[in-house]
Write an enzyme that holds these catalytic residues in place. Structure first.
Site, PDB file in Angstrom:
ATOM      1  N   ALA A   1       0.807  -1.216   0.000  1.00 23.98           N
ATOM      2  CA  ALA A   1       0.000   0.000   0.000  1.00 23.98           C
ATOM      3  C   ALA A   1       0.841   1.268   0.000  1.00 23.98           C
ATOM      4  O   ALA A   1       0.317   2.360   0.228  1.00 23.98           O
ATOM      5  CB  ALA A   1      -0.927   0.002   1.210  1.00 23.98           C
TER       6      ALA A   1
ATOM      7  N   ASN B   1       2.671  -4.906   6.813  1.00 24.31           N
ATOM      8  CA  ASN B   1       3.251  -5.070   5.479  1.00 24.31           C
ATOM      9  C   ASN B   1       3.859  -3.783   4.920  1.00 24.31           C
ATOM     10  O   ASN B   1       4.927  -3.819   4.300  1.00 24.31           O
ATOM     11  CB  ASN B   1       2.203  -5.628   4.515  1.00 24.31           C
ATOM     12  CG  ASN B   1       1.794  -7.042   4.887  1.00 24.31           C
ATOM     13  OD1 ASN B   1       2.552  -7.766   5.519  1.00 24.31           O
ATOM     14  ND2 ASN B   1       0.591  -7.434   4.519  1.00 24.31           N
TER      15      ASN B   1
ATOM     16  N   HIS C   1      -0.495   6.756   4.640  1.00 27.60           N
ATOM     17  CA  HIS C   1       0.865   6.322   4.933  1.00 27.60           C
ATOM     18  C   HIS C   1       1.818   7.448   4.571  1.00 27.60           C
ATOM     19  O   HIS C   1       1.752   7.996   3.467  1.00 27.60           O
ATOM     20  CB  HIS C   1       1.223   5.076   4.123  1.00 27.60           C
ATOM     21  CG  HIS C   1       0.223   3.973   4.245  1.00 27.60           C
ATOM     22  ND1 HIS C   1       0.183   3.107   5.310  1.00 27.60           N
ATOM     23  CD2 HIS C   1      -0.808   3.605   3.428  1.00 27.60           C
ATOM     24  CE1 HIS C   1      -0.806   2.251   5.150  1.00 27.60           C
ATOM     25  NE2 HIS C   1      -1.420   2.539   4.020  1.00 27.60           N
TER      26      HIS C   1
END
Length: 267
Positions: free
Chosen positions: A124, A190, A220
């Site tokens: 992501a 992840n 993020h």
């Protein structure tokens, strides 16, 4: 571009099914199979028209050209080494488990023993090519910040660290190394792992995890400082339609990694 004759997917949750659908559209001549728990195989086989297996040895006897892992940390520990030892290239999505040095060593040894290749996906997050480039000149610090609405942290250790349901303002409930984050938050590790692997490693990458009641989506942020200058990467991701806890971009990154492998080497 030559397609793989046979491609196997480990795990048919929302991400696995999304990858199968997308790859089948883009690789129409490829045969697909999957690994899943036995009680789910019949229904999934009918829905996807793909052959299902509940045993990894039987799946590998089907002789896939490429294996794609979408099943979580246990699959990386148990199924992926066997595939690599058989000489089958593997693409893995569950990068957080690589924070365990023993797991990483097992995978490296399995790949080296057969010459198979292990590919990790970006998940992501994006822009990691710039981080890897910066590493060539030297990087002083890498800080990753993961911000999600409180509901996205339910079912994780965050529930023990802050009152998710009562939050009125954003709260940093974890700050530590990427290795500690991967161990404590395995289902959310992840992206952290992808950043650590591209940069200064699991012990030197600083991670902040935030529950924000005003956030509508997962975001993020990666801040990097080094000899090259400064770098900031910011992404805000829509959830996968089939599962709001999974990033759509993460599922797409698995497909992109497979297609890149196909274009690079053919089968």
């Amino acid at each position: 571009m030559r397609e793989p004759a046979r491609l196997a997917i480990l795990g048919m949750g929302a991400m696995g099914q999304s990858c199968l659908e997308g790859l089948r559209e883009r690789l129409p001549r490829t045969q697909f199979a999957f690994l899943e728990r036995e009680h789910r195989i019949h229904r999934l086989s009918e829905e996807t028209s793909a052959q299902g297996f509940s045993d990894v040895t039987e799946l590998l006897d089907w002789q896939p050209d490429l294996v794609v892992e979408c099943a979580g940390h246990s699959a990386v520990r148990e199924a992926v080494p066997e595939a690599l030892r058989r000489g089958v290239d593997v693409v893995i999505a569950s990068l957080g488990v690589l924070g365990d040095d023993q797991v990483k060593m097992t995978l490296d040894e399995a790949a080296e023993s057969s010459g198979a290749r292990l590919t990790v996906v970006s998940g992501a997050i994006g822009g990691l090519d710039a981080l890897r480039a910066g590493m060539l000149a030297g990087v002083d610090s890498v800080v990753y910040e993961g911000r999600k609405p409180p509901s996205a942290w339910r079912g994780s250790a965050a529930e023990e660290l802050c009152a998710l349901a009562q939050l009125e303002h954003a709260e940093v409930f974890f700050e530590g190394s990427a290795r500690a984050a991967a161990a404590q938050f395995p289902k959310n590790a992840n992206v952290t792992a992808a950043v650590a692997l591209a940069g200064v490693g699991f012990d030197s990458t600083v991670v902040r995890l935030i529950a924000d009641p005003h956030a509508k989506e997962n975001s993020h942020t990666v801040d990097v400082e080094g000899a090259f200058g400064r770098l900031r990467i910011v992404l805000t991701n829509h959830p996968l339609p089939q599962n709001p806890k999974t990033s759509w971009l993460a599922a797409l990154s698995v497909q992109e990694a497979v297609l890149r492998r196909v274009e690079a080497i053919g089968f």
